[in-house]
Design a protein around this motif. Sequence first.
Motif, PDB file in Angstrom:
ATOM      1  N   ASN A 372     -13.283  14.099  -9.114  1.00 62.23           N
ATOM      2  CA  ASN A 372     -14.190  13.304  -9.945  1.00 62.23           C
ATOM      3  C   ASN A 372     -13.764  11.837  -9.847  1.00 62.23           C
ATOM      4  N   LEU A 373     -14.234  11.153  -8.791  1.00 64.38           N
ATOM      5  CA  LEU A 373     -13.800   9.789  -8.505  1.00 64.38           C
ATOM      6  C   LEU A 373     -14.762   8.782  -9.119  1.00 64.38           C
ATOM      7  N   GLU A 374     -14.190   7.723  -9.700  1.00 70.49           N
ATOM      8  CA  GLU A 374     -14.987   6.624 -10.236  1.00 70.49           C
ATOM      9  C   GLU A 374     -14.201   5.321 -10.120  1.00 70.49           C
ATOM     10  N   ILE A 375     -14.926   4.201 -10.222  1.00 69.83           N
ATOM     11  CA  ILE A 375     -14.338   2.863 -10.043  1.00 69.83           C
ATOM     12  C   ILE A 375     -14.313   2.155 -11.395  1.00 69.83           C
ATOM     13  N   ARG A 376     -13.127   1.611 -11.745  1.00 70.94           N
ATOM     14  CA  ARG A 376     -12.991   0.872 -12.998  1.00 70.94           C
ATOM     15  C   ARG A 376     -12.181  -0.400 -12.745  1.00 70.94           C
ATOM     16  N   PRO A 377     -12.428  -1.457 -13.547  1.00 70.74           N
ATOM     17  CA  PRO A 377     -11.623  -2.684 -13.397  1.00 70.74           C
ATOM     18  C   PRO A 377     -10.224  -2.479 -13.943  1.00 70.74           C
ATOM     19  N   VAL A 378      -9.259  -3.126 -13.325  1.00 73.60           N
ATOM     20  CA  VAL A 378      -7.874  -3.017 -13.764  1.00 73.60           C
ATOM     21  C   VAL A 378      -7.171  -4.338 -13.461  1.00 73.60           C
ATOM     22  N   ASN A 379      -6.344  -4.812 -14.402  1.00 77.69           N
ATOM     23  CA  ASN A 379      -5.602  -6.061 -14.233  1.00 77.69           C
ATOM     24  C   ASN A 379      -4.189  -5.747 -13.748  1.00 77.69           C
ATOM     25  N   VAL A 380      -3.870  -6.265 -12.553  1.00 81.89           N
ATOM     26  CA  VAL A 380      -2.555  -6.037 -11.959  1.00 81.89           C
ATOM     27  C   VAL A 380      -2.100  -7.320 -11.281  1.00 81.89           C
ATOM     28  N   LEU A 381      -0.803  -7.379 -10.945  1.00 78.32           N
ATOM     29  CA  LEU A 381      -0.317  -8.501 -10.160  1.00 78.32           C
ATOM     30  C   LEU A 381      -0.888  -8.421  -8.755  1.00 78.32           C
ATOM     31  N   LEU A 382      -0.975  -9.591  -8.138  1.00 79.37           N
ATOM     32  CA  LEU A 382      -1.572  -9.667  -6.808  1.00 79.37           C
ATOM     33  C   LEU A 382      -0.861  -8.754  -5.810  1.00 79.37           C
ATOM     34  N   THR A 383       0.450  -8.611  -5.960  1.00 82.52           N
ATOM     35  CA  THR A 383       1.208  -7.784  -5.021  1.00 82.52           C
ATOM     36  C   THR A 383       0.867  -6.308  -5.135  1.00 82.52           C
ATOM     37  N   SER A 384       0.208  -5.895  -6.220  1.00 80.13           N
ATOM     38  CA  SER A 384      -0.139  -4.484  -6.396  1.00 80.13           C
ATOM     39  C   SER A 384      -1.483  -4.124  -5.784  1.00 80.13           C
ATOM     40  N   VAL A 385      -2.234  -5.119  -5.329  1.00 79.19           N
ATOM     41  CA  VAL A 385      -3.539  -4.849  -4.711  1.00 79.19           C
ATOM     42  C   VAL A 385      -3.310  -4.364  -3.291  1.00 79.19           C
ATOM     43  N   GLN A 386      -3.934  -3.247  -2.932  1.00 77.69           N
ATOM     44  CA  GLN A 386      -3.720  -2.627  -1.625  1.00 77.69           C
ATOM     45  C   GLN A 386      -4.809  -3.040  -0.639  1.00 77.69           C
ATOM     46  N   SER A 387      -4.440  -3.023   0.615  1.00 78.75           N
ATOM     47  CA  SER A 387      -5.463  -3.142   1.659  1.00 78.75           C
ATOM     48  C   SER A 387      -6.211  -1.816   1.737  1.00 78.75           C
ATOM     49  N   ASN A 388      -7.370  -1.834   2.358  1.00 78.58           N
ATOM     50  CA  ASN A 388      -8.152  -0.597   2.453  1.00 78.58           C
ATOM     51  C   ASN A 388      -7.402   0.474   3.240  1.00 78.58           C
ATOM     52  N   HIS A 389      -6.639   0.064   4.241  1.00 80.36           N
ATOM     53  CA  HIS A 389      -5.897   1.037   5.047  1.00 80.36           C
ATOM     54  C   HIS A 389      -4.811   1.709   4.209  1.00 80.36           C
ATOM     55  N   ASP A 390      -4.043   0.884   3.471  1.00 76.72           N
ATOM     56  CA  ASP A 390      -2.983   1.458   2.637  1.00 76.72           C
ATOM     57  C   ASP A 390      -3.563   2.337   1.529  1.00 76.72           C
ATOM     58  N   ALA A 391      -4.677   1.887   0.954  1.00 81.74           N
ATOM     59  CA  ALA A 391      -5.299   2.668  -0.116  1.00 81.74           C
ATOM     60  C   ALA A 391      -5.801   4.007   0.411  1.00 81.74           C
ATOM     61  N   MET A 392      -6.393   4.013   1.613  1.00 84.61           N
ATOM     62  CA  MET A 392      -6.895   5.271   2.169  1.00 84.61           C
ATOM     63  C   MET A 392      -5.745   6.215   2.515  1.00 84.61           C
ATOM     64  N   THR A 393      -4.600   5.661   2.967  1.00 85.14           N
ATOM     65  CA  THR A 393      -3.437   6.493   3.250  1.00 85.14           C
ATOM     66  C   THR A 393      -2.946   7.186   1.984  1.00 85.14           C
ATOM     67  N   LYS A 394      -2.904   6.426   0.874  1.00 82.76           N
ATOM     68  CA  LYS A 394      -2.484   7.033  -0.388  1.00 82.76           C
ATOM     69  C   LYS A 394      -3.480   8.097  -0.844  1.00 82.76           C
ATOM     70  N   MET A 395      -4.773   7.857  -0.640  1.00 83.18           N
ATOM     71  CA  MET A 395      -5.777   8.812  -1.098  1.00 83.18           C
ATOM     72  C   MET A 395      -5.778  10.086  -0.261  1.00 83.18           C
ATOM     73  N   THR A 396      -5.467   9.965   1.016  1.00 80.38           N
ATOM     74  CA  THR A 396      -5.523  11.141   1.893  1.00 80.38           C
ATOM     75  C   THR A 396      -4.186  11.875   1.999  1.00 80.38           C
ATOM     76  N   GLU A 397      -3.065  11.151   1.809  1.00 75.51           N
ATOM     77  CA  GLU A 397      -1.760  11.778   1.973  1.00 75.51           C
ATOM     78  C   GLU A 397      -0.988  11.888   0.665  1.00 75.51           C
ATOM     79  N   GLY A 398      -1.367  11.054  -0.323  1.00 72.86           N
ATOM     80  CA  GLY A 398      -0.648  11.075  -1.588  1.00 72.86           C
ATOM     81  C   GLY A 398       0.638  10.293  -1.510  1.00 72.86           C
ATOM     82  N   GLY A 399       1.432  10.350  -2.580  1.00 76.62           N
ATOM     83  CA  GLY A 399       2.707   9.645  -2.620  1.00 76.62           C
ATOM     84  C   GLY A 399       2.864   8.898  -3.937  1.00 76.62           C
TER      85      GLY A 399
END
Length: 663
Positions: A372-399
């Motif tokens: 059940n995936l959804e998109i919400r706004p979240v306030n984080v430091l700039l260093t916590s924002v992922q590139s699409n490649h890194d984000a997809m790796t986390k979504m497909t492999e976990g960690g």
Amino acid sequence: MDQQNRKPLTEDIREEQTDNVKDTAEQAQPVPVYAERAETVLPEADGDELKALALSYARYLAAHDMRPGDPTFTDSEEGMEPAAEEPEQEKAEETVQPEAAEEPEPPADTAEEEAEAPAEETDAKKPAAKNKKKKKSSKKKASSGRHSIFTATQAEPSEAEIRKIEASLAKNEKKYAKAGAVMDLHDRLQSGLDAAAAGAGRDFVAASHRIASTYRQSRRIIGVAMLVIGILAAIVLVIFDRFTVYEYAYNGKVLGYVKNQEDVTDVLDIAGTMLTENSSGTSEIKFTANQNVTFKQVDARGKSTDDSDTAVNKLVYMTDIETEASGVYDGKELVAIVKNDEDAENLLLQTREYLSTPDEGMELVSADFTNNLEIRPVNVLLTSVQSNHDAMTKMTEGGTMEIFHIVEEGETLDALSKTFGADPVNIFNEDNSAVAEEILPGDTVCIHEEVEPVSVKMVEEGRMKETIEYETVKKDSDDYYKGDTYTKQEGVNGVQIFDGTITKVAGEVTKRDGDTEVIREKQDKIILVGTAERPKTAPTGTFAMPIQHYTLTSNFGYRWGRLHAGIDMGAPTGTPIYASDGGTVTRAGWYSGYGLCVDISHGDGKETRYGHCSKLLVNVGDKVYQGQEICLVGNTGHSFGSHLHFEIHLNGSPVNPRPILGI
């Protein structure tokens, strides 16, 4: 007197004079005209009579279309025409005009108008003024007591006629007295009003003069006071501006000081653009004055100010910049953080395509996330924002994902736990040294988020070739030592053809509908596992210390221009030397500069050497085990003291023994 039957004064006078004229018309021609005004005597009257007189006077004025203050005349006086102007000498011989009742004094307004009239009158107006003055003078001369007015050519009236006229006048004396009283009351009221108006005017002018004088004096005082206040305010502003600076901060973190706020506000857009580019576009950075960038005026003493370039650099090279990003949530769990909603949508599309790629020869029928995936706004430091490649790796492999966040006003540990989908025990302080037990606005926290891979349910159909993977089969064998293995048969995958529909979840086939045809059978891999006892002389694959007590006198490496291929371990002559591992002796004798030397082969390209020995205890071809005594320490060959020269060779090349031995 009956007010309803009372006639106007002019009608009573007219009737009396008409009767007099009729009585005397037959006796003399022309009929002498007589007019008389009795002396005004104010009657004694109470308030009701005065009200009746005032009402009568008002009716009288209304009947004759007059206003209060206008001269009043009897009908006989109104009908008299003034005699034509003649020379003064002839006027004495002419008929003297009957005297009219004394005219009331002209009102004050009229007198003032006459006094203010310009002296330069026209010639036509001057004779008229003179004649008017003459008429007034003649009237004054004829106004004492009761007078008979007649022409010079007529005889004086008889005593009977005079008595008759006097009787007629006496008859109406009361009426005339009341009318005179009304007129006198009017004149007194008018004079009082005029005096009150004049007094009020004088008071107003005097008060205005006093106010103007006071205002002129006050204006000078106020002007001087305002000037002094303005000068003092300017001095205070100059001093305040000279000895104060502006402190600028990002999200409460002080960055520096500037002389003017514009030194920072004018470069915020530039700094945001530069920071966005420097961060590889992972998130768009916006600096907003009085929001995330704030100012405070502080004492300038001991503070150096920044220019615009310095302010830009401080903003651009910050590492703790917070931004609003877009988080991808699996229910309550946060699984990825990207720059914005558009990137989040693209991330979901790319991840679904990656997890739902059909096999060769098959076509994709459908693919949907099981999460059940959804998109919400979240306030984080700039260093916590992922590139699409890194984000997809986390979504497909976990960690594990580490998220840094600046605590906002009103946020608690429970609120952060709900926002980021992490247990409070996984919320750490900024340096990850301990679990955050208490947080305050402005604190930076690190949130550890355990990410589980997302999955896709996909349906594909068609005809495809499938691989039948072989299996690995292990069998015991006493032909080999324990711990050793031998591959008896290599594995070969089989091949089959499938025609139909396949359903997969998270890459695993959950349903197959169709026909399968095997083209090649699989061949399993067979591995023999040794069960025989290993002899002592067999190599173990590890190296032990060749000497018990020693002093390291020389290391591995180049020395005096040549490679020192081992290490020197100083010890007294005769100290036992042990085999570092089991193997076969390949050298036992004198060997050039090594003096008495022993070499042992341990298999798999491994070999050890023991030099400068004083005595050898083994021969070539002997099988030795690990820890077996093989020789004694000496000082033979190119040696400058009693010691063991120890070497380890791998595939014919010497290596440093220290890390292998653990020293």
